[in-house]
Design a protein around this motif. Structure first.
Motif, PDB file in Angstrom:
ATOM      1  N   ALA A 121       0.149  38.939   3.054  1.00 54.26           N
ATOM      2  CA  ALA A 121       1.332  38.086   3.121  1.00 54.26           C
ATOM      3  C   ALA A 121       0.934  36.743   3.705  1.00 54.26           C
ATOM      4  N   GLY A 122       1.643  35.705   3.299  1.00 57.51           N
ATOM      5  CA  GLY A 122       1.342  34.385   3.830  1.00 57.51           C
ATOM      6  C   GLY A 122       2.540  33.462   3.747  1.00 57.51           C
ATOM      7  N   ILE A 123       2.532  32.464   4.612  1.00 57.37           N
ATOM      8  CA  ILE A 123       3.580  31.446   4.612  1.00 57.37           C
ATOM      9  C   ILE A 123       2.930  30.089   4.869  1.00 57.37           C
ATOM     10  N   THR A 124       3.405  29.077   4.170  1.00 59.08           N
ATOM     11  CA  THR A 124       2.933  27.710   4.368  1.00 59.08           C
ATOM     12  C   THR A 124       4.133  26.813   4.635  1.00 59.08           C
ATOM     13  N   TYR A 125       4.015  25.995   5.649  1.00 56.80           N
ATOM     14  CA  TYR A 125       5.036  24.994   5.964  1.00 56.80           C
ATOM     15  C   TYR A 125       4.400  23.621   5.758  1.00 56.80           C
ATOM     16  N   THR A 126       5.055  22.763   4.986  1.00 52.67           N
ATOM     17  CA  THR A 126       4.501  21.436   4.716  1.00 52.67           C
ATOM     18  C   THR A 126       5.487  20.346   5.085  1.00 52.67           C
ATOM     19  N   VAL A 127       4.931  19.234   5.507  1.00 53.56           N
ATOM     20  CA  VAL A 127       5.692  18.007   5.718  1.00 53.56           C
ATOM     21  C   VAL A 127       5.121  16.995   4.733  1.00 53.56           C
ATOM     22  N   ILE A 128       5.959  16.515   3.848  1.00 49.33           N
ATOM     23  CA  ILE A 128       5.541  15.602   2.793  1.00 49.33           C
ATOM     24  C   ILE A 128       6.123  14.226   3.097  1.00 49.33           C
ATOM     25  N   GLN A 129       5.282  13.235   3.117  1.00 49.47           N
ATOM     26  CA  GLN A 129       5.748  11.894   3.464  1.00 49.47           C
ATOM     27  C   GLN A 129       5.284  10.890   2.411  1.00 49.47           C
ATOM     28  N   PHE A 130       6.256  10.185   1.825  1.00 49.05           N
ATOM     29  CA  PHE A 130       5.946   9.075   0.930  1.00 49.05           C
ATOM     30  C   PHE A 130       6.177   7.813   1.735  1.00 49.05           C
ATOM     31  N   ARG A 131       5.172   6.969   1.807  1.00 49.78           N
ATOM     32  CA  ARG A 131       5.302   5.757   2.611  1.00 49.78           C
ATOM     33  C   ARG A 131       4.749   4.558   1.867  1.00 49.78           C
ATOM     34  N   VAL A 132       5.336   3.418   2.134  1.00 54.08           N
ATOM     35  CA  VAL A 132       4.860   2.153   1.595  1.00 54.08           C
ATOM     36  C   VAL A 132       4.685   1.206   2.773  1.00 54.08           C
ATOM     37  N   ASP A 133       3.483   0.727   2.960  1.00 53.51           N
ATOM     38  CA  ASP A 133       3.173  -0.246   4.004  1.00 53.51           C
ATOM     39  C   ASP A 133       2.860  -1.579   3.334  1.00 53.51           C
ATOM     40  N   CYS A 134       3.171  -2.666   4.028  1.00 50.43           N
ATOM     41  CA  CYS A 134       2.974  -4.001   3.467  1.00 50.43           C
ATOM     42  C   CYS A 134       2.289  -4.906   4.488  1.00 50.43           C
ATOM     43  N   SER A 135       1.640  -5.938   3.960  1.00 49.92           N
ATOM     44  CA  SER A 135       1.086  -6.978   4.821  1.00 49.92           C
ATOM     45  C   SER A 135       1.391  -8.322   4.174  1.00 49.92           C
ATOM     46  N   GLY A 136       1.302  -9.372   4.967  1.00 52.51           N
ATOM     47  CA  GLY A 136       1.557 -10.708   4.437  1.00 52.51           C
ATOM     48  C   GLY A 136       3.000 -11.133   4.659  1.00 52.51           C
ATOM     49  N   GLN A 137       3.457 -12.129   3.891  1.00 53.29           N
ATOM     50  CA  GLN A 137       4.818 -12.642   4.023  1.00 53.29           C
ATOM     51  C   GLN A 137       5.819 -11.554   3.654  1.00 53.29           C
ATOM     52  N   LEU A 195       0.848  -1.192   0.000  1.00 51.99           N
ATOM     53  CA  LEU A 195       0.000   0.000   0.000  1.00 51.99           C
ATOM     54  C   LEU A 195       0.889   1.249   0.000  1.00 51.99           C
ATOM     55  N   PRO A 196       1.127   1.850  -1.182  1.00 52.64           N
ATOM     56  CA  PRO A 196       1.871   3.113  -1.222  1.00 52.64           C
ATOM     57  C   PRO A 196       0.925   4.297  -0.993  1.00 52.64           C
ATOM     58  N   ARG A 197       1.416   5.339  -0.305  1.00 55.49           N
ATOM     59  CA  ARG A 197       0.615   6.545  -0.056  1.00 55.49           C
ATOM     60  C   ARG A 197       1.525   7.754   0.042  1.00 55.49           C
ATOM     61  N   ASP A 198       0.981   8.908  -0.315  1.00 59.75           N
ATOM     62  CA  ASP A 198       1.632  10.188  -0.061  1.00 59.75           C
ATOM     63  C   ASP A 198       0.770  10.928   0.948  1.00 59.75           C
ATOM     64  N   LEU A 199       1.399  11.415   2.006  1.00 63.62           N
ATOM     65  CA  LEU A 199       0.707  12.215   3.017  1.00 63.62           C
ATOM     66  C   LEU A 199       1.348  13.594   3.032  1.00 63.62           C
ATOM     67  N   VAL A 200       0.519  14.637   3.004  1.00 60.56           N
ATOM     68  CA  VAL A 200       1.040  15.997   3.056  1.00 60.56           C
ATOM     69  C   VAL A 200       0.289  16.745   4.157  1.00 60.56           C
ATOM     70  N   PHE A 201       1.038  17.209   5.161  1.00 60.63           N
ATOM     71  CA  PHE A 201       0.491  18.010   6.253  1.00 60.63           C
ATOM     72  C   PHE A 201       0.918  19.452   5.994  1.00 60.63           C
ATOM     73  N   ALA A 202      -0.023  20.390   6.052  1.00 59.18           N
ATOM     74  CA  ALA A 202       0.317  21.789   5.794  1.00 59.18           C
ATOM     75  C   ALA A 202      -0.246  22.689   6.881  1.00 59.18           C
ATOM     76  N   ALA A 203       0.553  23.685   7.268  1.00 63.18           N
ATOM     77  CA  ALA A 203       0.117  24.729   8.192  1.00 63.18           C
ATOM     78  C   ALA A 203       0.382  26.067   7.507  1.00 63.18           C
ATOM     79  N   THR A 204      -0.628  26.919   7.456  1.00 67.61           N
ATOM     80  CA  THR A 204      -0.527  28.205   6.771  1.00 67.61           C
ATOM     81  C   THR A 204      -0.906  29.326   7.721  1.00 67.61           C
ATOM     82  N   TYR A 205      -0.183  30.435   7.592  1.00 70.33           N
ATOM     83  CA  TYR A 205      -0.548  31.653   8.314  1.00 70.33           C
ATOM     84  C   TYR A 205      -0.529  32.792   7.306  1.00 70.33           C
TER      85      TYR A 205
END
Length: 146
Positions: free
Chosen positions: A103-119, A83-93
């Protein structure tokens, strides 16, 4: 991210496209966005909290899910799921700086993850994380019509 947007300021979408776009927001907003393409399904939850004196804050979570992939052994028997997924968390002011500039600023944390199940579920799991900051100014158009 990393692309310019010159359209209107309305909506929680500006968390992703134009950080300064939230400065003039007057009402609280909770939005759920969902899209389906050939490549993946995307789900977004965004919350915007404006304040007349302190500016506007926004939080958002974007989950891009391209779907699961079945893993098979040499005899073509199913042995697990990836199960591959991209998660993006953003905070903006965002805040108005006088009458003519937002004026504005956005800070993001971008995470690419792969989860597995089974053997062999532990051998194919991994997570890569990246951080990104973006700032912008938006001039407010002045009307000369009297």
């Amino acid at each position: 991210m990393g692309e310019a947007c010159v359209g209107g300021e309305a909506g929680t979408e500006s968390v992703w496209w134009k950080p300064a776009g939230r400065a003039s927001q007057k009402k609280h907003e909770l939005s759920i966005h969902q899209s389906q393409t050939i490549a993946a399904t995307a789900d977004v939850l965004a919350f915007v909290i404006p304040s007349k004196c302190r500016g506007t804050a926004a939080l958002s979570l974007n989950i891009l899910n391209p779907g699961t992939q079945e893993v098979r052994d040499e005899q073509n028997q199913p042995v697990g799921v990836i199960l591959p997924r991209d998660l993006v968390f953003a905070a903006t002011y965002a805040k108005s700086l006088g009458e003519h500039v937002n004026a504005g600023i956005t800070y993001t944390v971008i995470q690419f993850r792969v989860d597995c199940s089974g053997q062999g579920a532990t051998c194919c799991k991994f997570v890569n994380t990246s951080h990104h900051a973006e700032a912008g100014l938006v001039p407010q158009m002045v009307s000369f019509v009297r």
